[in-house]
Design a protein around this motif. Structure first.
Motif, PDB file in Angstrom:
ATOM      1  N   PHE A 277      46.184  36.008  74.592  1.00 32.28           N
ATOM      2  CA  PHE A 277      46.968  35.292  75.595  1.00 32.28           C
ATOM      3  C   PHE A 277      46.124  34.826  76.783  1.00 32.28           C
ATOM      4  CE2 PHE A 277      50.245  37.748  73.411  1.00 32.28           C
ATOM      5  CZ  PHE A 277      51.231  36.786  73.250  1.00 32.28           C
ATOM      6  N   PHE A 278      44.857  35.187  76.802  1.00 31.32           N
ATOM      7  CA  PHE A 278      44.006  34.877  77.944  1.00 31.32           C
ATOM      8  C   PHE A 278      43.989  33.385  78.300  1.00 31.32           C
ATOM      9  CE2 PHE A 278      39.859  33.937  79.870  1.00 31.32           C
ATOM     10  CZ  PHE A 278      39.867  34.822  80.935  1.00 31.32           C
ATOM     11  N   PRO A 279      43.793  32.459  77.336  1.00 33.46           N
ATOM     12  CA  PRO A 279      43.753  31.033  77.699  1.00 33.46           C
ATOM     13  C   PRO A 279      45.078  30.523  78.262  1.00 33.46           C
ATOM     14  CG  PRO A 279      42.823  31.396  75.517  1.00 33.46           C
ATOM     15  CD  PRO A 279      43.507  32.659  75.914  1.00 33.46           C
ATOM     16  N   TYR A 280      46.204  31.082  77.801  1.00 38.68           N
ATOM     17  CA  TYR A 280      47.514  30.607  78.259  1.00 38.68           C
ATOM     18  C   TYR A 280      47.772  30.980  79.717  1.00 38.68           C
ATOM     19  CZ  TYR A 280      48.402  29.938  73.270  1.00 38.68           C
ATOM     20  OH  TYR A 280      48.334  29.534  71.963  1.00 38.68           O
ATOM     21  N   ILE A 281      47.228  32.104  80.140  1.00 33.44           N
ATOM     22  CA  ILE A 281      47.461  32.565  81.515  1.00 33.44           C
ATOM     23  C   ILE A 281      46.930  31.548  82.516  1.00 33.44           C
ATOM     24  CG2 ILE A 281      46.886  34.345  83.195  1.00 33.44           C
ATOM     25  CD1 ILE A 281      46.827  36.352  80.880  1.00 33.44           C
ATOM     26  N   PHE A 282      45.753  31.005  82.257  1.00 36.38           N
ATOM     27  CA  PHE A 282      45.116  30.104  83.221  1.00 36.38           C
ATOM     28  C   PHE A 282      45.689  28.681  83.196  1.00 36.38           C
ATOM     29  CE2 PHE A 282      42.112  33.532  83.115  1.00 36.38           C
ATOM     30  CZ  PHE A 282      41.620  33.582  84.403  1.00 36.38           C
ATOM     31  N   LEU A 283      46.601  28.413  82.284  1.00 34.25           N
ATOM     32  CA  LEU A 283      47.260  27.110  82.297  1.00 34.25           C
ATOM     33  C   LEU A 283      48.061  26.898  83.574  1.00 34.25           C
ATOM     34  CD1 LEU A 283      48.540  26.814  78.606  1.00 34.25           C
ATOM     35  CD2 LEU A 283      46.736  25.462  79.705  1.00 34.25           C
ATOM     36  N   VAL A 284      48.472  28.008  84.195  1.00 34.62           N
ATOM     37  CA  VAL A 284      49.249  27.934  85.435  1.00 34.62           C
ATOM     38  C   VAL A 284      48.478  27.205  86.524  1.00 34.62           C
ATOM     39  CG1 VAL A 284      49.535  29.621  87.298  1.00 34.62           C
ATOM     40  CG2 VAL A 284      50.966  29.722  85.357  1.00 34.62           C
ATOM     41  N   TYR A 285      47.135  27.399  86.533  1.00 41.26           N
ATOM     42  CA  TYR A 285      46.317  26.793  87.595  1.00 41.26           C
ATOM     43  C   TYR A 285      46.134  25.289  87.417  1.00 41.26           C
ATOM     44  CZ  TYR A 285      45.239  31.597  88.796  1.00 41.26           C
ATOM     45  OH  TYR A 285      45.338  32.911  89.164  1.00 41.26           O
ATOM     46  N   LEU A 286      46.562  24.763  86.269  1.00 41.88           N
ATOM     47  CA  LEU A 286      46.484  23.306  86.093  1.00 41.88           C
ATOM     48  C   LEU A 286      47.527  22.588  86.938  1.00 41.88           C
ATOM     49  CD1 LEU A 286      45.877  22.980  82.252  1.00 41.88           C
ATOM     50  CD2 LEU A 286      44.237  22.760  84.107  1.00 41.88           C
ATOM     51  N   ALA A 287      48.442  23.354  87.516  1.00 42.15           N
ATOM     52  CA  ALA A 287      49.429  22.745  88.411  1.00 42.15           C
ATOM     53  C   ALA A 287      48.845  22.481  89.797  1.00 42.15           C
ATOM     54  CB  ALA A 287      50.658  23.650  88.532  1.00 42.15           C
ATOM     55  N   LEU A 288      47.637  22.977  90.063  1.00 40.07           N
ATOM     56  CA  LEU A 288      47.029  22.825  91.388  1.00 40.07           C
ATOM     57  C   LEU A 288      46.906  21.370  91.849  1.00 40.07           C
ATOM     58  CD1 LEU A 288      45.549  24.137  93.822  1.00 40.07           C
ATOM     59  CD2 LEU A 288      43.435  23.994  92.488  1.00 40.07           C
ATOM     60  N   PRO A 289      46.448  20.450  90.990  1.00 42.84           N
ATOM     61  CA  PRO A 289      46.287  19.068  91.484  1.00 42.84           C
ATOM     62  C   PRO A 289      47.581  18.261  91.521  1.00 42.84           C
ATOM     63  CG  PRO A 289      45.483  19.244  89.236  1.00 42.84           C
ATOM     64  CD  PRO A 289      45.897  20.613  89.642  1.00 42.84           C
ATOM     65  N   VAL A 290      48.667  18.778  90.934  1.00 40.69           N
ATOM     66  CA  VAL A 290      49.898  17.989  90.834  1.00 40.69           C
ATOM     67  C   VAL A 290      50.406  17.505  92.197  1.00 40.69           C
ATOM     68  CG1 VAL A 290      52.329  18.038  90.151  1.00 40.69           C
ATOM     69  CG2 VAL A 290      50.575  19.004  88.635  1.00 40.69           C
ATOM     70  N   PRO A 291      50.515  18.366  93.245  1.00 43.59           N
ATOM     71  CA  PRO A 291      51.002  17.875  94.552  1.00 43.59           C
ATOM     72  C   PRO A 291      50.168  16.736  95.122  1.00 43.59           C
ATOM     73  CG  PRO A 291      50.985  20.274  94.493  1.00 43.59           C
ATOM     74  CD  PRO A 291      50.264  19.811  93.284  1.00 43.59           C
ATOM     75  N   TYR A 292      48.844  16.825  94.920  1.00 42.44           N
ATOM     76  CA  TYR A 292      47.964  15.780  95.446  1.00 42.44           C
ATOM     77  C   TYR A 292      48.126  14.474  94.661  1.00 42.44           C
ATOM     78  CZ  TYR A 292      45.815  19.881  97.584  1.00 42.44           C
ATOM     79  OH  TYR A 292      45.603  21.033  98.284  1.00 42.44           O
TER      80      TYR A 292
ATOM     81  N   LEU B 188      43.409  18.889  80.475  1.00 44.29           N
ATOM     82  CA  LEU B 188      44.103  19.845  79.611  1.00 44.29           C
ATOM     83  C   LEU B 188      43.523  19.814  78.196  1.00 44.29           C
ATOM     84  CD1 LEU B 188      46.393  21.864  79.127  1.00 44.29           C
ATOM     85  CD2 LEU B 188      47.914  19.924  78.706  1.00 44.29           C
ATOM     86  N   ILE B 189      43.185  18.618  77.711  1.00 41.58           N
ATOM     87  CA  ILE B 189      42.594  18.493  76.376  1.00 41.58           C
ATOM     88  C   ILE B 189      41.218  19.161  76.336  1.00 41.58           C
ATOM     89  CG2 ILE B 189      41.690  16.846  74.685  1.00 41.58           C
ATOM     90  CD1 ILE B 189      43.882  14.907  75.577  1.00 41.58           C
ATOM     91  N   THR B 190      40.422  18.922  77.390  1.00 37.55           N
ATOM     92  CA  THR B 190      39.083  19.541  77.423  1.00 37.55           C
ATOM     93  C   THR B 190      39.193  21.063  77.445  1.00 37.55           C
ATOM     94  OG1 THR B 190      38.939  19.520  79.852  1.00 37.55           O
ATOM     95  CG2 THR B 190      38.139  17.572  78.667  1.00 37.55           C
ATOM     96  N   TYR B 191      40.199  21.574  78.164  1.00 36.80           N
ATOM     97  CA  TYR B 191      40.393  23.013  78.244  1.00 36.80           C
ATOM     98  C   TYR B 191      40.679  23.601  76.860  1.00 36.80           C
ATOM     99  CZ  TYR B 191      42.372  27.505  79.767  1.00 36.80           C
ATOM    100  OH  TYR B 191      42.634  28.847  79.939  1.00 36.80           O
ATOM    101  N   ARG B 192      41.518  22.915  76.123  1.00 32.75           N
ATOM    102  CA  ARG B 192      41.840  23.387  74.775  1.00 32.75           C
ATOM    103  C   ARG B 192      40.634  23.258  73.837  1.00 32.75           C
ATOM    104  NH1 ARG B 192      42.078  21.678  69.194  1.00 32.75           N
ATOM    105  NH2 ARG B 192      43.395  23.283  68.202  1.00 32.75           N
ATOM    106  N   GLN B 193      39.931  22.144  73.911  1.00 27.81           N
ATOM    107  CA  GLN B 193      38.810  21.880  73.020  1.00 27.81           C
ATOM    108  C   GLN B 193      37.626  22.808  73.273  1.00 27.81           C
ATOM    109  OE1 GLN B 193      40.605  20.139  70.701  1.00 27.81           O
ATOM    110  NE2 GLN B 193      38.589  19.282  70.289  1.00 27.81           N
ATOM    111  N   LEU B 194      37.454  23.238  74.502  1.00 30.76           N
ATOM    112  CA  LEU B 194      36.346  24.153  74.797  1.00 30.76           C
ATOM    113  C   LEU B 194      36.540  25.496  74.103  1.00 30.76           C
ATOM    114  CD1 LEU B 194      35.724  23.288  78.546  1.00 30.76           C
ATOM    115  CD2 LEU B 194      34.091  23.038  76.677  1.00 30.76           C
TER     116      LEU B 194
END
Length: 380
Positions: free
Chosen positions: A19-34, A54-60
Motif C-alpha cells: 500500500f506504500f505507493p497509494y499512501i503518497f497519492l494524497v500529496y498529489l493534491a498539493l498543486p490543485v489549489p494553485y 501521476l503517470i510518471t509516478y505510476r511508471q517509476l
C-alpha cells in the motif's frame, strides 16, 4: 487469447510494494489549489502536467528494474516539478520529495550522482528565481530543501541494506541445501560402510547355515543366533541414522550430552552461557551434531573422569569447547572419522575445528556470527 488476457490482470502499482505507493497519492493534491487559481491556457497546461505527473509516478514503480526507461520517466517527473515551482508557485518545490525518493533507487553510483546533481539544479533554480534565499519570510523553505537533497542518500543506503539482507537470506538458503546434500552423502557413506557390511555378513552367514543344517545342526543353530544378533545390530544402526537427521538446538543437545556422560560415569561440567537462541538454526544444528560426536568420542576412547563443555560468544564469533582429562588420542584412528565429519560440517558455516591432546583432549569449535540490523531505517 481470452484466457491469456484474463491472466494478465492490470495493477496500478506492482503488488510487491504493498500500500506504500497509494499512501503518497494524497500529496498529489498539493498543486490543485494553485492550478485552480490560474486561468486560461495556464490552467489547462497545469492540469495536463499534473496528469502526466501521476503517470510518471505510476511508471517509476512499474519500470524500476529497467534503468533506461526508469531514468526517462524520472527526468520527466523532475521537469514537471521544475515547471510547477517556476511558473505557478514556489511552494510546489515540495513535490520534489517524489523524485528524491526515486533517485535513491539507483544502484550505479555514477547514475545516482548524475541524477542527484540534476535534481539539485531543478530545485535551486526556481528557489533563486523567486528569491527564497534572500526573503526572511521564505527561510522556512531552507530546511526542507536540505532534507530533499539528502533524502536520496538515505533511500539508497536503506535499499542497499535491504539488498544485502536479501542476498544473505539467499546465501542461508543455499547453505541449508548444501547441508542437506552433505547429510545425504554422510548417510549414504554410513550405509555403505556399516550397514552394507552388516547385510553382507548376514547373507554369508545365511548361506553357511543353509549348508550346515544337514551336516552340523548344532553349529547351524549357533550361526542362526549370530545372524539374529547381527540383524539387531543393523536395526540399531538404521535407527541411529534416522535420529541423526532430526534438527536439534544446542540447548537440547546439552541435556542429551549430560545424560550420556552421567550414564558413562563421567562427571559433567558446564561453563559459559546456555542460551544461544540468537544463533541461526542452521548453525545450531551443525554445532549440535559436532557436540554429540565429540562427547561420543570422550565416552568411547578417552577413559576420562571429567568432561567440561564451555560455550562463549562475542560480537564476531561463538566458541564451543569440549575438554576431558582422559588419555588423549593414543590411537589416531580411534576417532579420526568423527573428527573428519566435524570438520566437513563446520566448513559449511565457515567454522574452524582445533584439537589439542595435552593433558587430555581439548577440542574447540569456532563459528562466525553474522549480525543483522534490527531496523532497516538504521542505515539512513
Amino acid at each position: 487469447m481470452v484466457g491469456f488476457l484474463k491472466n494478465r490482470k492490470f495493477h496500478v502499482f506492482p503488488k510487491r510494494y504493498g500500500f506504500f505507493p497509494y499512501i503518497f497519492l494524497v500529496y498529489l493534491a498539493l498543486p490543485v489549489p494553485y492550478l485552480v487559481s490560474s486561468s486560461g491556457i495556464k490552467k489547462i497546461v497545469g492540469f495536463v502536467l499534473l496528469s502526466l505527473f501521476l503517470i510518471t509516478y505510476r511508471q517509476l514503480y512499474a519500470t524500476s528494474e529497467k534503468v533506461v526507461v526508469f531514468t526517462y520517466w524520472l527526468v520527466i517527473q523532475m521537469g514537471i516539478v521544475f515547471c510547477f515551482s517556476l511558473f505557478y508557485d514556489p511552494n510546489l518545490l515540495f513535490m520534489g520529495f517524489f523524485p528524491a525518493n526515486f533517485i535513491g533507487w539507483f544502484c550505479d553510483k555514477r547514475k545516482f550522482n548524475t541524477m542527484l546533481i540534476c535534481f539539485a539544479l531543478f530545485e535551486l533554480v526556481p528557489a533563486f528565481y523567486h528569491g527564497l534565499f534572500v526573503s526572511s519570510s521564505s527561510l522556512y523553505f531552507l530546511p526542507f530543501l536540505a532534507i530533499m537533497i539528502l533524502t536520496p542518500f538515505g533511500i539508497r543506503s536503506m535499499n542497499q541494506r535491504m539488498e544485502l539482507e536479501k542476498q544473505l537470506d539467499l546465501a542461508n538458503e543455499t547453505i541449508k541445501e548444501l547441508v542437506k546434500r552433505e547429510e545425504r552423502t554422510r548417510i549414504a557413506r554410513d550405509l555403505h560402510d556399516t550397514l552394507g557390511h552388516t547385510l553382507s555378513l548376514i547373507t554369508l552367514k545365511s548361506q553357511l547355515v543353509e549348508r550346515l543344517t544337514k551336516i552340523d545342526p548344532e553349529r547351524a543353530q549357533i550361526e542362526a543366533k549370530e545372524i539374529e544378533r547381527t540383524s539387531r545390530s543393523a536395526l540399531k544402526q538404521v535407527r541411529e541414522l534416522v535420529s541423526n537427521m532430526r534438527a536439534i538446538t544446542i540447548a537440547e543437545e546439552l541435556i542429551h550430552v549430560q545424560e550420556i556422560l552421567e550414564a558413562a560415569g563421567v562427571a559433567y561440567h558446564h561453563q559459559g552461557i546456555n542460551d544461544v537462541s540468537d544463533i541461526p538454526p542452521l548453525s545450531q544444528n551443525i554445532l549440535s551434531m559436532c557436540l554429540r560426536e565429540a562427547v561420543t568420542n570422550v565416552v568411547k576412547h578417552s577413559k576420562a573422569k571429567n568432561c567440561s563443555i564451555t560455550i562463549l560468544t562475542s560480537t564476531e564469533s561463538l566458541h564451543l569447547v569440549v575438554k576431558d582429562d582422559g588419555i588423549g588420542l593414543k590411537n589416531k584412528g580411534s576417532d579420526g572419522n568423527g573428527l573428519k565429519g566435524m570438520e566437513e560440517r563446520l566448513t559449511l558455516i565457515d567454522g574452524v575445528l582445533t584439537l589439542s591432546t595435552q593433558k587430555g583432549t581439548h577440542l574447540e569449535m569456532k563459528i562466525p556470527i553474522i549480525q543483522k540490523l534490527k531496523k532497516e531505517g538504521a542505515a539512513i
